[in-house]
Design an enzyme around this catalytic site. Structure first.
Site, PDB file in Angstrom:
ATOM      1  CG  ASN A   1      -0.833   3.618   4.017  1.00  0.00           C
ATOM      2  OD1 ASN A   1      -0.471   2.474   3.731  1.00  0.00           O
ATOM      3  ND2 ASN A   1      -1.985   3.856   4.609  1.00  0.00           N
ATOM      4  NE  ARG A   2       7.795   1.880   3.873  1.00  0.00           N
ATOM      5  CZ  ARG A   2       8.314   0.867   3.176  1.00  0.00           C
ATOM      6  NH1 ARG A   2       8.106   0.786   1.890  1.00  0.00           N
ATOM      7  NH2 ARG A   2       9.042  -0.053   3.762  1.00  0.00           N
ATOM      8  CG  MET A   3       0.050   1.757   7.447  1.00  0.00           C
ATOM      9  SD  MET A   3       1.006   1.146   8.864  1.00  0.00           S
ATOM     10  CE  MET A   3      -0.260   0.290   9.776  1.00  0.00           C
ATOM     11  CG  HIS A   4       3.398  -2.872   2.838  1.00  0.00           C
ATOM     12  ND1 HIS A   4       3.122  -1.974   1.841  1.00  0.00           N
ATOM     13  CD2 HIS A   4       4.683  -2.622   3.221  1.00  0.00           C
ATOM     14  CE1 HIS A   4       4.177  -1.220   1.610  1.00  0.00           C
ATOM     15  NE2 HIS A   4       5.140  -1.591   2.442  1.00  0.00           N
TER      16      HIS A   4
ATOM     17  NE  ARG B   1      -3.697  -0.285   2.393  1.00  0.00           N
ATOM     18  CZ  ARG B   1      -4.538  -0.013   3.373  1.00  0.00           C
ATOM     19  NH1 ARG B   1      -4.479  -0.693   4.512  1.00  0.00           N
ATOM     20  NH2 ARG B   1      -5.431   0.927   3.234  1.00  0.00           N
TER      21      ARG B   1
END
Length: 112
Positions: free
Chosen positions: A88-91, A86
């Site tokens: 926003n790096r909130m994978h 994702r």
């Protein structure tokens, strides 16, 4: 933004299984196995196409034998992780694991 990681034991498939799989493939795919030396450098696409054309002619109307060097490997997985990135790096990460071939798969969500 998607990846799959598979961990497990690698084993070579049997000669019989390799032969059966080889003959299940399309004729031109079988011929391609004879027409190139996989991963070896080649001067041009034209040369590669010429090698393929020569192999097509060689095996025209014939059953293509499996080359001795042609075979495969199988991964018997013990862990599989699915990763969806994702911006926003909130994978999203979900892993499936089992401790033996007969044990049920357990799943868990992992933090990015």
């Amino acid at each position: 933004y998607r990846q799959v990681l598979i961990e497990g034991v690698v084993e070579r498939v049997s000669e019989d299984e390799s032969t059966e799989y080889f003959h299940s493939r399309p004729h031109e795919s079988q011929v391609a196995a004879w027409s190139s030396r996989q991963s070896e450098p080649i001067h041009s696409r034209k040369e590669l196409d010429q090698q393929f054309a020569a192999a097509l002619e060689r095996f025209e109307g014939e059953v293509v034998p499996k080359p001795d060097y042609w075979g495969g490997y199988r991964i018997v997985p013990s862990r599989v992780e699915f990763w969806k990135g994702r911006s926003n790096r909130m994978h999203d990460r979900i892993a499936f694991e089992r401790i033996s071939d007969t044990a049920p798969w357990q799943s868990q969500r992992l933090q990015p």
